[in-house]
Write a protein that holds these residues in place. Structure first.
Motif, short mmCIF file in Angstrom:
data_model
loop_
_atom_site.label_atom_id
_atom_site.label_comp_id
_atom_site.label_asym_id
_atom_site.label_seq_id
_atom_site.Cartn_x
_atom_site.Cartn_y
_atom_site.Cartn_z
N SER A 323 -8.61 -8.31 2.61
CA SER A 323 -7.23 -7.85 2.44
C SER A 323 -7.16 -6.65 1.50
CB SER A 323 -6.35 -8.98 1.90
OG SER A 323 -6.88 -9.46 0.69
N ILE A 324 -6.28 -5.72 1.87
CA ILE A 324 -6.06 -4.51 1.07
C ILE A 324 -4.60 -4.57 0.63
CG2 ILE A 324 -6.12 -2.00 1.08
CD1 ILE A 324 -7.93 -2.46 3.72
N ILE A 325 -4.37 -4.73 -0.66
CA ILE A 325 -3.00 -4.95 -1.16
C ILE A 325 -2.61 -3.74 -2.01
CG2 ILE A 325 -1.50 -6.46 -2.51
CD1 ILE A 325 -3.57 -8.72 -1.93
N ARG A 326 -1.49 -3.12 -1.65
CA ARG A 326 -1.01 -1.97 -2.42
C ARG A 326 0.51 -2.02 -2.54
NH1 ARG A 326 -4.26 2.66 -3.30
NH2 ARG A 326 -2.44 3.43 -4.39
N ASP A 327 1.00 -1.45 -3.62
CA ASP A 327 2.44 -1.25 -3.79
C ASP A 327 2.79 0.04 -3.07
OD1 ASP A 327 4.97 -0.86 -4.55
OD2 ASP A 327 4.64 -1.05 -6.71
N CYS A 328 3.39 -0.06 -1.89
CA CYS A 328 3.69 1.13 -1.08
C CYS A 328 5.16 1.52 -1.11
CB CYS A 328 3.29 0.90 0.38
SG CYS A 328 1.51 0.79 0.63
N SER A 329 5.95 0.80 -1.86
CA SER A 329 7.39 1.04 -1.86
C SER A 329 7.73 2.39 -2.48
CB SER A 329 8.10 -0.07 -2.63
OG SER A 329 9.46 0.24 -2.77
N THR A 330 8.71 3.08 -1.89
CA THR A 330 9.17 4.35 -2.48
C THR A 330 10.12 4.10 -3.64
OG1 THR A 330 10.89 4.37 -0.78
CG2 THR A 330 8.92 5.71 -0.36
N ASN A 331 10.59 2.86 -3.76
CA ASN A 331 11.49 2.49 -4.86
C ASN A 331 10.66 1.95 -6.02
OD1 ASN A 331 13.33 1.45 -6.62
ND2 ASN A 331 14.36 0.10 -5.13
N PRO A 332 10.61 2.67 -7.16
CA PRO A 332 9.76 2.23 -8.29
C PRO A 332 10.21 0.90 -8.88
CG PRO A 332 11.15 4.11 -8.92
CD PRO A 332 11.32 3.93 -7.44
N ASN A 333 11.46 0.49 -8.63
CA ASN A 333 11.95 -0.78 -9.17
C ASN A 333 11.63 -1.96 -8.25
OD1 ASN A 333 13.13 0.50 -11.41
ND2 ASN A 333 14.88 1.12 -10.13
N SER A 334 11.11 -1.66 -7.07
CA SER A 334 10.81 -2.73 -6.12
C SER A 334 9.40 -3.25 -6.35
CB SER A 334 10.93 -2.18 -4.69
OG SER A 334 10.37 -3.09 -3.78
N ASP A 335 9.26 -4.56 -6.24
CA ASP A 335 7.91 -5.13 -6.36
C ASP A 335 7.33 -5.45 -4.97
OD1 ASP A 335 9.42 -7.25 -5.65
OD2 ASP A 335 8.83 -8.56 -7.32
N GLU A 336 7.86 -4.76 -3.97
CA GLU A 336 7.39 -4.93 -2.59
C GLU A 336 5.94 -4.47 -2.47
OE1 GLU A 336 8.27 -2.54 1.47
OE2 GLU A 336 10.02 -3.15 0.31
N LYS A 337 5.12 -5.28 -1.83
CA LYS A 337 3.71 -4.91 -1.65
C LYS A 337 3.37 -4.92 -0.17
CE LYS A 337 1.82 -6.20 -6.11
NZ LYS A 337 2.24 -4.94 -6.66
N THR A 338 2.43 -4.07 0.19
CA THR A 338 1.93 -4.05 1.56
C THR A 338 0.53 -4.66 1.58
OG1 THR A 338 3.21 -2.10 2.19
CG2 THR A 338 1.22 -2.54 3.46
N ILE A 339 0.34 -5.61 2.46
CA ILE A 339 -0.99 -6.20 2.65
C ILE A 339 -1.50 -5.73 4.01
CG2 ILE A 339 -2.35 -8.31 2.82
CD1 ILE A 339 -0.22 -9.72 1.19
N ALA A 340 -2.68 -5.13 4.01
CA ALA A 340 -3.26 -4.63 5.26
C ALA A 340 -4.65 -5.23 5.45
CB ALA A 340 -3.34 -3.11 5.23
N TYR A 341 -5.09 -5.25 6.70
CA TYR A 341 -6.44 -5.72 7.04
C TYR A 341 -7.12 -4.67 7.90
CZ TYR A 341 -4.42 -10.15 5.60
OH TYR A 341 -3.79 -11.14 4.88
N TYR A 342 -8.42 -4.60 7.76
CA TYR A 342 -9.17 -3.70 8.63
C TYR A 342 -9.09 -4.17 10.08
CZ TYR A 342 -11.67 -1.32 4.79
OH TYR A 342 -12.01 -0.56 3.71
N ASN A 343 -9.17 -3.23 11.02
CA ASN A 343 -9.24 -3.60 12.44
C ASN A 343 -10.42 -4.54 12.70
OD1 ASN A 343 -7.06 -2.05 13.13
ND2 ASN A 343 -8.26 -0.23 13.64
N GLU A 344 -11.49 -4.38 11.90
CA GLU A 344 -12.69 -5.20 12.10
C GLU A 344 -12.43 -6.70 11.89
OE1 GLU A 344 -13.58 -1.25 11.93
OE2 GLU A 344 -12.84 -2.31 10.16
N ALA A 345 -11.35 -7.02 11.15
CA ALA A 345 -11.03 -8.45 10.96
C ALA A 345 -10.70 -9.10 12.30
CB ALA A 345 -9.86 -8.60 9.99
N LEU A 346 -10.00 -8.35 13.17
CA LEU A 346 -9.70 -8.86 14.51
C LEU A 346 -10.94 -8.81 15.40
CD1 LEU A 346 -6.19 -7.35 15.32
CD2 LEU A 346 -6.78 -9.76 15.09
N LYS A 347 -11.64 -7.67 15.35
CA LYS A 347 -12.78 -7.47 16.26
C LYS A 347 -13.88 -8.49 16.03
CE LYS A 347 -12.23 -2.44 16.63
NZ LYS A 347 -12.77 -1.15 16.12
#
Length: 476
Positions: A323-347
């Protein structure tokens, strides 16, 4: 699993960081000797309690712990003398094999900045290693040596010259002989950085991130092969000596073979990224000759990979998708995080091998530990420590709960379940008091019939801190 207590009996101390612990019988001798290879390039053996030098290749080893670009400064390094293996007929033919990082090959590294995959920047998930002839960190060499009749070792030939993208993940205890095939087995990491930036471990043409068998009994008549990163860059006579057992390796602590009736269980430790360290086991496998992989690549087809081992990296870290977890929100007050996975996780989700056991970097359970980095995996067939008989013992560099000095490494064990499911593990308690000195557990070794276990400990993680290594025998 029951709690096991052992004693650590010091064999030798005040040596440099011990990376490989093996035994062999010297030609003309009758007794097995313990051989110790240090990261800086010395190989010693113990003779009736006396430490003797077998070989010193320090001048052949790259300058370690340097602060050049692409190399972690401050003395920490993952290059050096990483592999030592004795031919099964060493007693008769004197042949042995080395894997080390070559002096004078320092490059700038494959990337000019620290790599971290970023789900908000998709290009970071599909990078390619470009300009390999100039953008690399160093060159590793796998060589055949011979102990001459005058007891002086001499290099015979180079089997492989490998260009490595980064300073880390080159494997450790990386050379072992298979008792099944009689071939030399090279276990090599994904080339380093973190998160395998170029996905070398899943690419069939890349040498990085693979377990490769080398038929050393075939003479290629090539004594100094070209420096390569991919199998298809090798001369055909060398290609014909190579088969690939496994891919999807992140970084690896060698391979251990345990006889089980008329077959062998293979154990492999894969060092984790952020979450877990994993130990895998398998009995059956179908290696693919490198020539077949190259033919499939030329035809743009996939070779038949039924029975081929895939540990799943970079898509999977043990039993978990990376898992790749980053704070991608454009709002600095938001604690929204994006969790991404490599395509290889499916493959690789169906194709990969499940681990035998995994242990977390953080574990609140009182009878477990938080790990840092897996440093050794060995089957134990002795009866001196009955609770460990026919189990697999492993070491972790440093207990996460004790990451402030003095640091302590960890010994633990597990066993193969008959139903093939993920198994638990148990810590092994030791009696040794290291005092105020840190004790990083850096290597684990065994004798020829796996009835003895040896532990390499170092007082520092800096390869530039000399004479802080101790080798113990693990005894009842």
């Amino acid at each position: 699993m029951i709690k096991v207590k052992v004693r650590l009996r010091p064999i030798v101390s005040k040596i440099n960081l011990p990376t490989v612990l093996k035994t062999a019988i010297l030609p003309g001798d009758t007794m097995e000797k313990l051989f110790i290879a240090t990261q800086v390039g010395e190989i010693f053996y113990i003779d009736n309690g006396v430490i003797r030098t077998f070989l010193d290749i320090r001048t052949r080893i790259i300058k370690l712990g340097a602060s050049e670009q692409g190399v972690s400064s401050g003395g920490y390094d993952e290059r050096g003398l990483l592999g030592l293996a004795f031919h099964p007929k060493f007693y008769n033919n004197g042949l042995f094999y080395l894997h080390y990082s070559v002096a004078g090959t320092q490059g700038p590294g494959a990337l000019s900045e620290h790599f971290k995959p970023n789900p908000c920047e998709p290009r970071t998930l599909s990078l390619r290693w470009a300009n390999r002839e100039t953008k690399y960190d160093h060159i590793d060499s796998i060589e055949e040596w011979i102990l001459q009749s005058n007891s002086k070792p001499q290099k015979r030939r180079t089997l492989l010259n490998l260009r490595r993208p980064f300073f880390n993940h080159n494997g450790v205890n990386s050379l072992n002989f298979s008792p099944e095939t009689g071939k030399l087995v090279l276990t090599t990491g994904d080339g380093g950085s973190g998160y395998d930036p170029f996905n070398l471990s899943q690419d069939d043409m890349e040498v990085a991130g693979k377990i490769v068998e080398i038929d050393v009994d075939k003479n290629t008549n090539i004594y100094n092969p070209p420096v390569v990163t991919r199998f298809n860059e090798l001369p055909v006579p060398i290609q014909e000596t190579l088969t690939v057992i496994a891919k999807g390796v992140r970084n690896i602590t060698g391979i251990s073979y345990q006889r089980y009736y008329n077959q062998y269980i293979k154990y492999v430790g894969n060092v984790g990224q952020d979450l877990v360290e994993s130990i895998f086991s398998f009995v059956y496998y179908k290696p693919i000759p490198v020539t077949q992989l190259i033919q499939a690549s030329l035809r743009n087809t996939n070779p038949n990979q039924e029975g081929f081992i895939n540990f799943g990296w970079r898509g999977w870290e043990g039993a978990f998708p990376t898992s790749i977890i980053r704070d991608c929100s454009t709002n600095p007050n938001s604690d929204e995080k994006t969790i991404a996975y490599y395509n290889e996780a499916l493959k690789t989700s169906v194709l990969r091998l499940q681990p035998l056991t995994s242990y977390f970097h953080q574990d609140p359970r009182h009878d477990k530990f938080g790990g840092t980095s897996l440093t050794g995996v060995q089957a134990y067939m002795g009866t001196g420590i009955p609770a460990l008989t026919r189990n697999v013992v492993f070491t972790d560099l440093a207990r996460r709960e004790e990451s402030r000095p003095p640091v302590r490494g960890v010994l633990a064990y597990t066993r193969v379940r008959t139903d093939g499911k993920l198994n638990d593990f148990s810590m092994i308690e030791t009696d040794y008091h290291f005092g105020s000195q840190s004790a990083y557990y850096v290597s684990l070794g065994t004798n020829l019939d796996q009835t003895k276990l040896y532990l390499g400990v170092n007082g520092s993680m800096k390869v530039t801190d000399f004479n802080q290594g101790t080798v113990f025998e693990i005894v009842p």
